[in-house]
Design a protein around this motif. Structure first.
Motif, short mmCIF file in Angstrom:
data_model
loop_
_atom_site.label_atom_id
_atom_site.label_comp_id
_atom_site.label_asym_id
_atom_site.label_seq_id
_atom_site.Cartn_x
_atom_site.Cartn_y
_atom_site.Cartn_z
N TYR A 68 -3.97 3.87 4.58
CA TYR A 68 -5.29 4.11 3.98
C TYR A 68 -5.88 5.48 4.31
O TYR A 68 -6.34 6.19 3.38
CB TYR A 68 -6.27 3.00 4.39
N PRO A 69 -5.91 5.95 5.57
CA PRO A 69 -6.51 7.26 5.85
C PRO A 69 -5.84 8.40 5.08
O PRO A 69 -6.53 9.25 4.49
CB PRO A 69 -6.31 7.43 7.36
N GLU A 70 -4.53 8.40 5.05
CA GLU A 70 -3.79 9.44 4.34
C GLU A 70 -4.05 9.35 2.83
O GLU A 70 -4.20 10.37 2.15
CB GLU A 70 -2.30 9.30 4.64
N ALA A 71 -4.13 8.12 2.34
CA ALA A 71 -4.39 7.92 0.91
C ALA A 71 -5.81 8.37 0.55
O ALA A 71 -6.04 8.98 -0.50
CB ALA A 71 -4.19 6.45 0.55
N ALA A 72 -6.78 8.06 1.42
CA ALA A 72 -8.17 8.45 1.17
C ALA A 72 -8.31 9.97 1.16
O ALA A 72 -9.04 10.53 0.32
CB ALA A 72 -9.08 7.85 2.23
N ALA B 297 0.83 -1.20 0.00
CA ALA B 297 0.00 0.00 0.00
C ALA B 297 0.87 1.26 0.00
O ALA B 297 0.59 2.23 -0.72
CB ALA B 297 -0.92 0.00 1.22
N GLU B 298 1.92 1.24 0.79
CA GLU B 298 2.83 2.39 0.86
C GLU B 298 3.51 2.65 -0.48
O GLU B 298 3.74 3.81 -0.86
CB GLU B 298 3.88 2.17 1.95
N ILE C 165 -5.51 1.58 -3.45
CA ILE C 165 -5.41 1.53 -1.98
C ILE C 165 -6.80 1.52 -1.37
O ILE C 165 -7.09 0.74 -0.45
CB ILE C 165 -4.59 2.72 -1.45
N ILE C 166 -7.69 2.39 -1.87
CA ILE C 166 -9.05 2.49 -1.34
C ILE C 166 -9.79 1.16 -1.46
O ILE C 166 -10.52 0.75 -0.56
CB ILE C 166 -9.85 3.60 -2.08
N GLN D 168 -9.58 17.01 11.56
CA GLN D 168 -9.22 18.33 11.08
C GLN D 168 -9.07 18.36 9.55
O GLN D 168 -9.62 19.22 8.87
CB GLN D 168 -7.93 18.82 11.73
N GLY D 169 -8.31 17.39 9.01
CA GLY D 169 -8.08 17.34 7.56
C GLY D 169 -9.38 17.12 6.80
O GLY D 169 -9.62 17.76 5.77
N VAL D 170 -10.21 16.22 7.30
CA VAL D 170 -11.49 15.93 6.64
C VAL D 170 -12.42 17.15 6.71
O VAL D 170 -13.06 17.53 5.72
CB VAL D 170 -12.17 14.71 7.29
N ASP D 171 -12.47 17.78 7.90
CA ASP D 171 -13.33 18.94 8.08
C ASP D 171 -12.93 20.10 7.16
O ASP D 171 -13.79 20.73 6.53
CB ASP D 171 -13.26 19.40 9.54
N GLU D 172 -11.63 20.35 7.05
CA GLU D 172 -11.14 21.42 6.18
C GLU D 172 -11.50 21.16 4.71
O GLU D 172 -11.91 22.06 3.99
CB GLU D 172 -9.62 21.56 6.32
N LEU D 173 -11.35 19.90 4.31
CA LEU D 173 -11.65 19.57 2.91
C LEU D 173 -13.15 19.66 2.64
O LEU D 173 -13.57 20.15 1.57
CB LEU D 173 -11.13 18.17 2.59
N LEU D 174 -13.97 19.24 3.59
CA LEU D 174 -15.42 19.31 3.40
C LEU D 174 -15.89 20.76 3.31
O LEU D 174 -16.78 21.09 2.51
CB LEU D 174 -16.13 18.59 4.55
N ARG D 175 -15.29 21.64 4.14
CA ARG D 175 -15.65 23.06 4.06
C ARG D 175 -15.24 23.66 2.72
O ARG D 175 -15.95 24.48 2.14
CB ARG D 175 -15.01 23.82 5.23
#
Length: 248
Positions: A196-200, A160-161, A186-187, A234-241
């Motif tokens: 996986y989280p970083e890749a997603a 995966a890496e 990867i997904i 934090q990363g997900v929230d920023e991207l969703l905004r």
């Protein structure tokens, strides 16, 4: 002069007889001598003798033993490329032999010993992974004894890496569609790995950049359901905004 000639003839006869005896050694004798060196951990010497025994073996049982101990000699001498070739030859000919599980295990361990850094070719990683999967499928209890599940998880993380490493390279040079293929792999195939989280998250960012915001939201939603990790928020929230602003 005559005495010297006689002496030379005698020496010649001794050497000739010794050579003839050496040539006449049968496979069983060669195997026995190889085993002697093997037990003394003189693996380079034992490999030579097992190879000779293999060439002269006139029955399948002795040939199988010679092939296996030849592979073991290479393996224990840390000559892993030679061990890989020898174990593969054994398994091709004697797949149903009682020692096949040992050969399969050490074949996988030989690949495992040759693992390369992520920025290099991962052929050994893939070969080790596939070999250990086969071992676990055919001999589950034997595989459990050697903690093969742990090695399989490690190898999955490495694969995966590698995909993530390549995906980031494509992003860096502006080949976003090419990066999506690696990230998508990867997904779909490596959701249980550490990367996986970083890749997603990167996958979602690239989707947004390619004007596919709804697909990005789906990926992020699935990520939050799959991984309950506060560090993702934090990363997900920023991207969703950002997506919300983009689509108005």
């Amino acid at each position: 002069m005559r005495k010297l000639l006689i002496l030379l003839i005698a020496v010649f006869l001794v050497i000739s007889c010794a050579g003839k005896q050496e040539q006449e050694k049968n496979a069983a004798t060669l195997f026995k001598e190889g085993l002697h060196f093997f037990q003394k951990q003189k693996y380079e010497d034992s490999a030579v003798l097992f190879e000779e025994a293999l060439k002269k073996a006139n029955n399948p049982e002795l040939a199988a033993k010679s092939q296996l101990f030849l592979a073991d000699s290479y393996y224990l001498d840390e000559k892993f490329d030679e061990a890989i070739a020898a174990y593969k030859a054994f398994l091709e000919l004697y797949e149903n032999n009682e020692d096949a599980k040992r050969a399969l295990l050490r074949l996988g361990l030989s690949y495992y010993a040759m693992l390369q850094p992520i920025d290099r070719d991962q052929s050994y990683t893939r070969d080790a992974y596939n070999t250990f999967l086969k071992l676990r499928e055919k001999y589950p209890e034997y595989a459990k004894r050697y903690d093969i599940d742990k090695k399989i998880r490690h190898l999955r993380n490495l694969l995966a890496e590698k995909n993530f490493y390549v995906a980031k390279f494509y992003v860096r040079i502006g080949e976003k569609k090419a990066s999506l293929l690696r990230l998508e792999k990867i997904i779909k195939e490596y959701k249980d790995t550490k990367i996986y989280p970083e890749a997603a998250l990167l996958y979602a960012k690239v989707l947004v950049e390619l004007n596919k915001p709804s697909e990005a939201v789906s990926v992020l939603t699935d990520l939050l359901k799959t991984r309950k990790d506060p560090r993702l928020l934090q990363g997900v929230d920023e991207l969703l905004r950002f997506i919300k602003k983009k689509i108005g």
